[in-house]
Motif scaffolding. Structure first.
Motif, PDB file in Angstrom:
ATOM      1  N   LEU A 186       0.818  -1.208   0.000  1.00  0.00           N
ATOM      2  CA  LEU A 186       0.000   0.000   0.000  1.00  0.00           C
ATOM      3  C   LEU A 186       0.854   1.262   0.000  1.00  0.00           C
ATOM      4  CD1 LEU A 186      -2.715   1.426   0.279  1.00  0.00           C
ATOM      5  CD2 LEU A 186      -2.629   1.001   2.732  1.00  0.00           C
ATOM      6  N   LEU A 187       1.984   1.224   0.721  1.00  0.00           N
ATOM      7  CA  LEU A 187       2.829   2.424   0.774  1.00  0.00           C
ATOM      8  C   LEU A 187       3.322   2.813  -0.630  1.00  0.00           C
ATOM      9  CD1 LEU A 187       4.228   4.572   2.511  1.00  0.00           C
ATOM     10  CD2 LEU A 187       6.173   3.033   2.729  1.00  0.00           C
ATOM     11  N   ASP A 188       3.660   1.797  -1.481  1.00  0.00           N
ATOM     12  CA  ASP A 188       4.081   2.090  -2.856  1.00  0.00           C
ATOM     13  C   ASP A 188       2.994   2.888  -3.564  1.00  0.00           C
ATOM     14  OD1 ASP A 188       6.272   0.490  -2.296  1.00  0.00           O
ATOM     15  OD2 ASP A 188       5.291  -1.321  -3.051  1.00  0.00           O
ATOM     16  N   ALA A 189       1.740   2.455  -3.378  1.00  0.00           N
ATOM     17  CA  ALA A 189       0.624   3.136  -4.043  1.00  0.00           C
ATOM     18  C   ALA A 189       0.442   4.544  -3.496  1.00  0.00           C
ATOM     19  CB  ALA A 189      -0.656   2.319  -3.855  1.00  0.00           C
ATOM     20  N   ILE A 190       0.602   4.708  -2.179  1.00  0.00           N
ATOM     21  CA  ILE A 190       0.426   6.044  -1.595  1.00  0.00           C
ATOM     22  C   ILE A 190       1.481   7.008  -2.158  1.00  0.00           C
ATOM     23  CG2 ILE A 190       0.451   7.385   0.550  1.00  0.00           C
ATOM     24  CD1 ILE A 190      -0.596   4.946   2.001  1.00  0.00           C
ATOM     25  N   LEU A 191       2.684   6.489  -2.408  1.00  0.00           N
ATOM     26  CA  LEU A 191       3.721   7.357  -2.988  1.00  0.00           C
ATOM     27  C   LEU A 191       3.349   7.760  -4.418  1.00  0.00           C
ATOM     28  CD1 LEU A 191       6.934   5.753  -1.469  1.00  0.00           C
ATOM     29  CD2 LEU A 191       5.616   7.724  -0.681  1.00  0.00           C
ATOM     30  N   ARG A 192       2.634   6.874  -5.141  1.00  0.00           N
ATOM     31  CA  ARG A 192       2.106   7.247  -6.467  1.00  0.00           C
ATOM     32  C   ARG A 192       1.060   8.359  -6.321  1.00  0.00           C
ATOM     33  NH1 ARG A 192       5.783   5.335  -9.303  1.00  0.00           N
ATOM     34  NH2 ARG A 192       6.224   3.132  -9.035  1.00  0.00           N
ATOM     35  N   LEU A 193       0.223   8.244  -5.264  1.00  0.00           N
ATOM     36  CA  LEU A 193      -0.773   9.300  -5.022  1.00  0.00           C
ATOM     37  C   LEU A 193      -0.065  10.629  -4.786  1.00  0.00           C
ATOM     38  CD1 LEU A 193      -3.292   7.666  -2.470  1.00  0.00           C
ATOM     39  CD2 LEU A 193      -3.315   7.531  -4.953  1.00  0.00           C
ATOM     40  N   LYS A 194       1.032  10.545  -4.048  1.00  0.00           N
ATOM     41  CA  LYS A 194       1.795  11.752  -3.733  1.00  0.00           C
ATOM     42  C   LYS A 194       2.408  12.366  -4.995  1.00  0.00           C
ATOM     43  CE  LYS A 194       4.847  13.204  -0.016  1.00  0.00           C
ATOM     44  NZ  LYS A 194       4.121  14.390   0.430  1.00  0.00           N
ATOM     45  N   GLU A 195       2.712  11.516  -5.992  1.00  0.00           N
ATOM     46  CA  GLU A 195       3.200  12.052  -7.273  1.00  0.00           C
ATOM     47  C   GLU A 195       2.098  12.882  -7.934  1.00  0.00           C
ATOM     48  OE1 GLU A 195       4.514   8.695  -9.589  1.00  0.00           O
ATOM     49  OE2 GLU A 195       6.178   8.276  -8.202  1.00  0.00           O
ATOM     50  N   GLN A 196       0.827  12.399  -7.757  1.00  0.00           N
ATOM     51  CA  GLN A 196      -0.312  13.138  -8.342  1.00  0.00           C
ATOM     52  C   GLN A 196      -0.567  14.438  -7.592  1.00  0.00           C
ATOM     53  OE1 GLN A 196      -4.065  11.127  -8.671  1.00  0.00           O
ATOM     54  NE2 GLN A 196      -3.311   9.722 -10.230  1.00  0.00           N
ATOM     55  N   ASP A 197      -0.531  14.364  -6.264  1.00  0.00           N
ATOM     56  CA  ASP A 197      -0.840  15.529  -5.440  1.00  0.00           C
ATOM     57  C   ASP A 197       0.180  15.561  -4.298  1.00  0.00           C
ATOM     58  OD1 ASP A 197      -1.729  17.382  -3.674  1.00  0.00           O
ATOM     59  OD2 ASP A 197      -3.812  16.701  -3.640  1.00  0.00           O
ATOM     60  N   ASP A 198       1.197  16.404  -4.463  1.00  0.00           N
ATOM     61  CA  ASP A 198       2.292  16.339  -3.482  1.00  0.00           C
ATOM     62  C   ASP A 198       1.966  17.033  -2.164  1.00  0.00           C
ATOM     63  OD1 ASP A 198       2.475  18.936  -4.230  1.00  0.00           O
ATOM     64  OD2 ASP A 198       4.494  18.816  -5.085  1.00  0.00           O
ATOM     65  N   THR A 199       0.730  17.547  -2.012  1.00  0.00           N
ATOM     66  CA  THR A 199       0.375  18.128  -0.713  1.00  0.00           C
ATOM     67  C   THR A 199      -0.083  17.040   0.270  1.00  0.00           C
ATOM     68  OG1 THR A 199      -1.918  18.505  -1.340  1.00  0.00           O
ATOM     69  CG2 THR A 199      -0.351  20.295  -1.766  1.00  0.00           C
ATOM     70  N   LEU A 200      -0.324  15.820  -0.250  1.00  0.00           N
ATOM     71  CA  LEU A 200      -0.735  14.706   0.623  1.00  0.00           C
ATOM     72  C   LEU A 200       0.396  14.387   1.606  1.00  0.00           C
ATOM     73  CD1 LEU A 200      -2.652  12.338   1.344  1.00  0.00           C
ATOM     74  CD2 LEU A 200      -1.536  11.010  -0.434  1.00  0.00           C
ATOM     75  N   SER A 201       0.051  14.419   2.916  1.00  0.00           N
ATOM     76  CA  SER A 201       1.104  14.245   3.925  1.00  0.00           C
ATOM     77  C   SER A 201       0.941  12.945   4.693  1.00  0.00           C
ATOM     78  CB  SER A 201       1.070  15.399   4.922  1.00  0.00           C
ATOM     79  OG  SER A 201       1.005  16.614   4.232  1.00  0.00           O
ATOM     80  N   LEU A 202       2.071  12.290   4.929  1.00  0.00           N
ATOM     81  CA  LEU A 202       2.057  11.093   5.762  1.00  0.00           C
ATOM     82  C   LEU A 202       3.455  10.887   6.327  1.00  0.00           C
ATOM     83  CD1 LEU A 202       2.462   7.764   3.887  1.00  0.00           C
ATOM     84  CD2 LEU A 202       2.515   9.889   2.608  1.00  0.00           C
ATOM     85  N   ARG A 203       3.545  10.044   7.386  1.00  0.00           N
ATOM     86  CA  ARG A 203       4.855   9.683   7.916  1.00  0.00           C
ATOM     87  C   ARG A 203       5.260   8.357   7.313  1.00  0.00           C
ATOM     88  NH1 ARG A 203       2.782  10.846  13.328  1.00  0.00           N
ATOM     89  NH2 ARG A 203       3.488  12.921  13.983  1.00  0.00           N
TER      90      ARG A 203
END
Lengths: 231, 115
Positions: A32-49
């Motif tokens: 899932l983390l790999d996918a979340i990093l793809r989401l972050k490529e789409q919208d880099d304001t998405l924040s997570l630790r």
């Protein structure tokens, strides 16, 4: 793959909202983390630790389709779409998937999570028999990701008073340690209607622990020690 | 009074243990009553009255209800501790629960020794 992600930036948003994502995954994306990093490529304001990306650091604990877990060791295969991602429940949200863990760590610190032994330290190390060491298995492996405590209703209602499953697991880790000399003080610290006895053994903690640990069992053993001491 | 987190009331174990023990007492008495019902398939009022004319049965029943009230006290107080945060309201509700349970206990005694 479709995602619904909790977004909240207290500086800009009046209220939290859910953002929809549809993202193209690459064949190397397994967790899932790999996918979340793809989401972050789409919208880099998405924040997570995140940090170790292999379930050791405990940074990326979040609520995945209603169940707490670590994004880095949750396989994408088998996740129901749209995958709903929310911050860990019950803790104040700092931004998006990042929560303020102060209360959680305060409870962890309150159980003196270190060895207390006032005798002179031996030249090399304090020894234990293999049998005594065995008792610490399933206790010391906790990575403090807070998945368990934030899935516990008793911790939601009284986070300032109830130690929570993670803290109690660590409390028992030192009660069970034959090298520790503060057992009585540790039991005194927990013999309280709030600190220990808010636990009603519903075992949400066991259900979500990404390391497969069993805080309920440890809590049961603390109660057993209290009974032994009192009766 | 400054606003501080206050814990350490030291009665947690006693109440938790009491709830377990009272549960066992209720289970045992339930089994005794189940045995009575099973051995008296066509139960009449006279059998029932005869059964309760034994002092031991009355004491056992009283024990059951006292266990029930103590058990309920711990359980209801747990709910109030979880869901009612203002101390004043919680204390008021706890007193109300105690008054109710003590009244039930006295009422149980009066019923049992009237039959």
């Amino acid at each position: 793959m479709k995602f619904k992600v909790y977004r909240y930036n207290p500086e800009k948003d009046a209220k939290p909202y859910m953002q929809d994502f549809d993202v193209e995954l690459k064949s190397s994306d397994r967790m899932l983390l790999d996918a979340i990093l793809r989401l972050k490529e789409q919208d880099d304001t998405l924040s997570l630790r995140k940090s170790c990306r292999e379930g050791v650091c405990g940074s990326d604990g979040m609520n995945i389709n209603g169940k707490n877990g670590l994004a880095c060791i949750t396989p994408l295969l088998g996740l129901k779409e749209p995958v709903e991602l929310r911050p860990l429940p019950g803790l104040p949200v700092i931004r998006d998937l990042i929560v303020d863990m102060s209360q959680f760590f305060k409870q962890y610190h309150s159980v003196t999570p270190y060895l207390v032994n006032d005798t002179v330290a031996p030249e090399k190390e304090r020894l234990q028999s293999p049998e005594d060491r065995e008792e610490l298995n399933g206790l010391y492996e906790c990575i403090l990701c807070a998945c368990c405590s934030t899935s516990c209703p008793s911790f939601w209602w009284n986070p300032d008073k109830f130690v929570g499953p993670a803290g109690l697991l660590q409390a028992y880790r030192f009660i069970a340690d034959t090298r520790d000399q503060a057992t009585n003080a540790r039991l005194d610290n927990l013999e309280d209607p709030y600190r220990l006895f808010r636990c009603h053994s519903i075992m949400n903690c066991v259900d979500v622990c990404p390391k497969g640990l069993n805080p309920s069992l440890a809590i049961g053993k603390i109660k057993e020690a209290l009974v032994k001491r009192a009766v | 009074m400054v606003n501080r987190v206050l814990v350490g009331a030291h009665y947690g174990l006693r109440d938790w243990l009491m709830q377990r023990v009272t549960a066992v007492v209720m289970l045992v008495v339930t089994l005794v009553f189940a045995a009575f019902f099973l051995t008296h398939p066509s139960l009449q009022f006279e059998d029932w009255q005869g059964f309760f004319s034994y002092q031991a049965v009355r004491v056992l029943t009283l024990l059951f209800f006292l266990s029930l009230f103590l058990h309920a006290w711990v359980g209801v107080r747990d709910i109030l501790m979880d869901y009612i945060q203002p101390v004043g309201i919680r204390l008021t509700l706890q007193v109300a629960v105690i008054v109710a349970l003590v009244s039930y206990a006295l009422w149980t005694v009066s019923i049992l020794w009237r039959v």
